[in-house]
Design an enzyme around this catalytic site. Structure first.
Site, PDB file in Angstrom:
ATOM      1  CG  ASP A  63      46.655  46.565  30.604  1.00  0.00           C
ATOM      2  OD1 ASP A  63      46.597  47.466  29.738  1.00  0.00           O
ATOM      3  OD2 ASP A  63      46.238  46.719  31.758  1.00  0.00           O
TER       4      ASP A  63
ATOM      5  CD  GLN B   7      37.567  49.989  39.799  1.00  0.00           C
ATOM      6  OE1 GLN B   7      37.286  50.383  40.935  1.00  0.00           O
ATOM      7  NE2 GLN B   7      37.022  48.920  39.265  1.00  0.00           N
TER       8      GLN B   7
ATOM      9  CG  HIS C 151      40.745  45.249  36.618  1.00  0.00           C
ATOM     10  ND1 HIS C 151      39.639  46.056  36.699  1.00  0.00           N
ATOM     11  CD2 HIS C 151      41.804  46.092  36.533  1.00  0.00           C
ATOM     12  CE1 HIS C 151      40.004  47.328  36.652  1.00  0.00           C
ATOM     13  NE2 HIS C 151      41.329  47.380  36.573  1.00  0.00           N
ATOM     14  CG  PHE C 152      43.618  40.855  41.296  1.00  0.00           C
ATOM     15  CD1 PHE C 152      44.346  41.184  42.424  1.00  0.00           C
ATOM     16  CD2 PHE C 152      42.306  40.433  41.449  1.00  0.00           C
ATOM     17  CE1 PHE C 152      43.778  41.105  43.689  1.00  0.00           C
ATOM     18  CE2 PHE C 152      41.729  40.343  42.710  1.00  0.00           C
ATOM     19  CZ  PHE C 152      42.471  40.684  43.835  1.00  0.00           C
ATOM     20  CG  HIS C 153      46.571  45.994  37.087  1.00  0.00           C
ATOM     21  ND1 HIS C 153      46.556  46.596  35.851  1.00  0.00           N
ATOM     22  CD2 HIS C 153      45.581  46.584  37.804  1.00  0.00           C
ATOM     23  CE1 HIS C 153      45.604  47.519  35.831  1.00  0.00           C
ATOM     24  NE2 HIS C 153      45.001  47.529  36.997  1.00  0.00           N
TER      25      HIS C 153
HETATM   26  P1  5GP Z   1      42.438  50.155  36.114  1.00  0.00           P
HETATM   27  O1  5GP Z   1      42.938  51.512  35.730  1.00  0.00           O
HETATM   28  O2  5GP Z   1      40.944  50.154  36.175  1.00  0.00           O
HETATM   29  O3  5GP Z   1      43.077  49.593  37.363  1.00  0.00           O
HETATM   30  O4  5GP Z   1      42.889  49.172  34.990  1.00  0.00           O
HETATM   31  C1  5GP Z   1      42.291  49.077  33.755  1.00  0.00           C
HETATM   32  C2  5GP Z   1      43.312  48.470  32.841  1.00  0.00           C
HETATM   33  O5  5GP Z   1      42.659  48.084  31.683  1.00  0.00           O
HETATM   34  C3  5GP Z   1      44.433  49.442  32.444  1.00  0.00           C
HETATM   35  O6  5GP Z   1      45.692  48.871  32.757  1.00  0.00           O
HETATM   36  C4  5GP Z   1      44.238  49.604  30.942  1.00  0.00           C
HETATM   37  O7  5GP Z   1      45.466  49.677  30.266  1.00  0.00           O
HETATM   38  C5  5GP Z   1      43.467  48.370  30.568  1.00  0.00           C
HETATM   39  N1  5GP Z   1      42.543  48.520  29.458  1.00  0.00           N
HETATM   40  C6  5GP Z   1      41.703  49.567  29.233  1.00  0.00           C
HETATM   41  N2  5GP Z   1      40.940  49.330  28.139  1.00  0.00           N
HETATM   42  C7  5GP Z   1      41.316  48.101  27.682  1.00  0.00           C
HETATM   43  C8  5GP Z   1      40.883  47.295  26.579  1.00  0.00           C
HETATM   44  O8  5GP Z   1      39.994  47.663  25.804  1.00  0.00           O
HETATM   45  N3  5GP Z   1      41.488  46.090  26.424  1.00  0.00           N
HETATM   46  C9  5GP Z   1      42.471  45.652  27.272  1.00  0.00           C
HETATM   47  N4  5GP Z   1      42.999  44.451  27.020  1.00  0.00           N
HETATM   48  N5  5GP Z   1      42.902  46.386  28.316  1.00  0.00           N
HETATM   49  C10 5GP Z   1      42.328  47.594  28.519  1.00  0.00           C
END
Ligand code: 5GP
Length: 145
Positions: free
Chosen positions: A37, A100, A106-108
């Site tokens: 991330d 989201q 995606h999973f963290h």
């Molecule tokens: P969400 O908020 O959808 O659950 O998670 C998206 C995740 O993607 C966030 O933890 C954010 O830090 C990460 N993220 C956003 N843009 C990018 C990117 O361009 N590259 C990577 N490696 N992670 C990203």
């Protein structure tokens, strides 16, 4: 993003899967990609995504989820051995109201240490690229084949 609607092939994770945007990979197989991330909630925060087009856990095929969760477990195990955290958070968000921000399932996988609070979801600062590459190498070295 509401829970309904078409999959947007221009989302950043789809672009990463096509090699159009950069990522620091930890693992890749026929079904899934795991990568660091860029705005981690803790040092060692990894994202695990399916190669299938799915926006959320609700529109993903059951077989996609079956294969993905095994990769999530393997990545969590590798994070544990590589970084020796006191705990590992595994999270997953569906829709804007849930937090989201990227519309590809995606999973963290987020390592945690006692006394070191996680940065809030969506509040991480951009990580140092060299550190992410070191972490990715370490975690990948502990992935069981
Ligand atoms: P969400 O908020 O959808 O659950 O998670 C998206 C995740 O993607 C966030 O933890 C954010 O830090 C990460 N993220 C956003 N843009 C990018 C990117 O361009 N590259 C990577 N490696 N992670 C990203």
């Amino acid at each position: 993003m509401s829970l309904d609607g078409p999959y947007d092939p221009e989302n950043i994770f789809a672009r990463i899967l096509r090699g159009e945007a950069p990522a620091i990979p930890v693992h890749e197989d026929a079904d899934a990609l795991a990568f660091m991330d860029l705005f981690p909630q803790s040092r060692g925060h990894v994202l695990v995504i399916p190669k299938a087009d799915a926006r959320t856990i609700l529109d993903a095929e059951a077989e996609t989820l079956r294969r993905l969760i095994v990769v999530v477990q393997r990545v969590a195990a590798a994070v544990r051995v590589a970084l020796l955290p006191d705990g590992v958070v595994v999270t997953q968000f569906n829709g804007r109201a849930a937090g989201q921000t990227v519309d590809h399932l995606h999973f963290h996988v987020i390592p945690c240490w006692q006394g070191r609070p996680l940065k809030g979801h969506g509040h991480g600062q951009m990580a140092d690229g060299d550190d992410l590459r070191r972490l990715a190498r370490d975690i990948a070295a502990h992935l069981e084949v």
